[in-house]
Design an enzyme around this catalytic site. Structure first.
Site, PDB file in Angstrom:
ATOM      1  CB  CYS A   1      -0.965  -0.056   1.187  1.00 23.36           C
ATOM      2  SG  CYS A   1      -2.320   1.090   1.001  1.00 23.36           S
TER       3      CYS A   1
ATOM      4  CG  HIS B   1      -3.605  -3.694   3.496  1.00 22.93           C
ATOM      5  ND1 HIS B   1      -2.580  -3.164   4.228  1.00 22.93           N
ATOM      6  CD2 HIS B   1      -4.225  -2.646   2.910  1.00 22.93           C
ATOM      7  CE1 HIS B   1      -2.579  -1.845   4.113  1.00 22.93           C
ATOM      8  NE2 HIS B   1      -3.571  -1.507   3.313  1.00 22.93           N
TER       9      HIS B   1
ATOM     10  CD  GLU C   1      -1.202  -6.094   5.782  1.00 28.20           C
ATOM     11  OE1 GLU C   1      -0.991  -6.589   4.653  1.00 28.20           O
ATOM     12  OE2 GLU C   1      -1.243  -4.866   5.972  1.00 28.20           O
TER      13      GLU C   1
END
Ligand code: XMP
Length: 517
Positions: free
Chosen positions: A85, A173, A175
């Protein structure tokens, strides 16, 4: 720490997900560290000698003059980089690509389409899948050495790569749990691109840590504040393995614990540590000092200060102590850049047994300072610690005092203890306890009129809190169904004298916090 262990360095640009990146990497048994971007120096890089870098997201725009800058040292190290990002936009800007403000920002679930075979997407057999986006800027021109590997449904660049220099950038993202194949993508980076060989295994960590502690403490005495919470318990059990009879555990009962907690916890510890387990009942002193205290921060400060006083007084009775054991965890060590509020915004002054005073002149030993909570539980399982202790929901240092907004007294504490006990037992009976990260009752400082039988009642209002979370930093309220809410409400009203109305707290964090004070 094992020096042969390969390390991933996560550079934090202030994303609310930075710790999540670290946790996901640890889930894959790879060791990683988090440092804020402004702490990256040549010396630090030399000390850590990371095998790769991960650049986190962040709340700022690279288009703003004052946004965090990329430390060029990272680019000069010839190590693989995964940039997420904001990190992707930083790389783009630095390597002479272009970033522009998005006309329509992408937020939340977004579909991306793979445009080019990439090592980062290896093993994903779908060309289109769901990811989690949260960005206001887009890449409008990629740097020359890069190629586009995926585009979102709105034709926005969602990933790029420079294979030669091993730089992989993701606009989304990986994660975040909402991203399909997120863990696979991180796995690909670690094992196919960085080619990590060494594993961070908690069983090995436990064994090595015990040896390390043995060497460090030798035959010296160590004291440890024990609250019965997971962190202090695992710390004490580890220390016990290392020094056994030279470990002294002090348990301060401030009278603000849950029903039966002091008794249950003491029984287990007495059995484990024998006469080296010292319990101090200081409930009278705490209650006296908290009398007529209304403000949350005042309450917290009084409890913290009194705790230290009581602990010190007790500790002084043990002669020749050289060390103080504390249950500090990695999230307390990471200097994460706060996302909500400025760097100095203090929401609450936390108190726990880890915050004992420097003036005690003891050498502090923190065997868990590299670990996250779930890892601590795993170490606890390796040490065969009682499940009752390991799987308990987190409980704040100031205890029930911060679950009774405003002035507290003995009567309110006793009503709350009973209500909380019934609520938690209900969750256990219905097998909901382990699905919820933390649950408790808050006793509100208002009374309301009700009717029971033919009688008018005028009693306290209780509010239920149950949340799901990964680390307590953000949280969602748990969605009970109608039947469950009805059952809990009747259980409380029918069985707790002093409560005639039950509310449910539908507040996530942010904007709320988990505790009410
Ligand atoms: P908040 O209310 O800040 O809570 O959203 C986040 C987590 O921290 C716990 N908490 C504390 N833990 N000492 C602690 O050891 C404290 O003073 C303290 N205050 C809050 C809270 O229960 C939740 O798990």
């Amino acid at each position: 720490m094992n020096n042969n262990l390969q390390k991933i360095l996560i550079i934090d640009y202030g994303s609310q997900y930075t710790q999540l990146i670290a946790r996901r990497i640890r889930e894959l048994e790879v060791f990683c560290l988090v440092y804020p971007y402004h702490k990256i120096t040549n010396k630090l890089l030399k000390d850590i000698n990371p095998s790769a870098f991960i650049l986190s997201g962040g709340p700022k725009s690279v288009l703003d003059k004052n946004s965090p800058k990329l430390n060029e040292l990272i680019l000069n190290k010839n190590k693989p980089i995964l940039a997420i990002c904001f990190g992707m936009q930083l790389i783009t800007k630095n390597l002479k690509g272009k970033v522009k403000k998005a006309i329509n920002r992408e937020y939340g679930h977004t579909l991306i389409n793979i445009k080019k075979k990439s090592a980062i997407f290896k093993g994903i057999n779908k060309n289109r899948f769901k990811v989690w986006m949260s960005h206001g800027d887009n890449i409008s021109k990629i740097p020359v050495s890069f190629s586009i590997t995926s585009l979102s449904d709105s034709e926005i660049i969602s990933s790029i790569e420079d294979i030669k220099n091993k730089i992989y950038c993701l606009q989304f993202h990986p994660e975040v749990y909402h991203t399909d194949y997120g863990l696979k993508i991180i796995n690909n980076f670690l094992f196919n691109i960085v080619k990590i060989k060494t594993r961070f295994r908690l069983k090995k960590f436990t064994e090595t840590k015990i040896l390390e502690l043995k060497n460090q403490l030798k035959d010296k005495k160590i004291i440890c504040g024990l609250s019965g919470g997971v962190d202090s318990t695992v710390t004490a059990y580890l220390l016990d393995k290392a020094v056994n009879k030279n470990l002294f555990c002090i348990f301060v009962d401030h009278g603000l614990l849950r029903k039966y907690e002091s008794k249950d916890v003491s029984k287990i510890f007495k059995k484990k540590f024998g006469s080296n387990f010292i319990k101090v009942d200081a409930s009278k002193l705490f209650l006296e000092r908290l009398k007529n205290i209304y403000h949350p921060e005042k309450k917290r400060k009084i409890i913290g200060k009194t705790f230290i006083e009581v602990f010190e007084k007790e500790a002084k009775k043990i002669t020749n102590v050289k060390f103080l054991g504390q249950g500090t965890l990695y999230p307390d060590v990471i200097e994460s850049i706060p996302f909500f509020g400025g760097p100095t915004a203090k929401i609450k002054s936390h108190h726990n047994v880890g915050g004992l005073p420097k003036k005690m002149k003891l050498k502090v030993v923190e065997p868990l300072r590299e670990l996250f909570k779930d890892e601590v539980r795993e170490v606890g399982r390796n040490l065969k610690i009682n499940k009752y202790l390991l799987l308990r929901h987190p409980f704040p240092g100031p205890g029930l005092a911060i679950r009774i907004p405003g002035i507290i007294d003995k009567k309110k504490i006793s009503i709350l203890k009973e209500a909380d006990y019934i609520f938690i037992n209900y969750l256990k009976e219905k097998k909901l306890y382990n699905k919820i990260w933390q649950a408790f009752v808050v006793l509100l400082p208002i009374k309301s009129v009700g009717v029971m039988g033919d009688e008018r009642t005028y009693s306290y209002v209780a509010s239920l809190r149950a949340i799901t979370s990964v680390d307590g930093m953000t949280a969602d309220f748990y969605m009970f169904n109608n039947k469950q809410l009805k059952e809990i409400s009747s259980l409380l009203i029918n069985n707790v004298k002093g409560i005639n109305r039950v509310l449910y707290d539908f507040t996530s964090k942010p904007p709320g916090t988990i505790e009410w004070e």
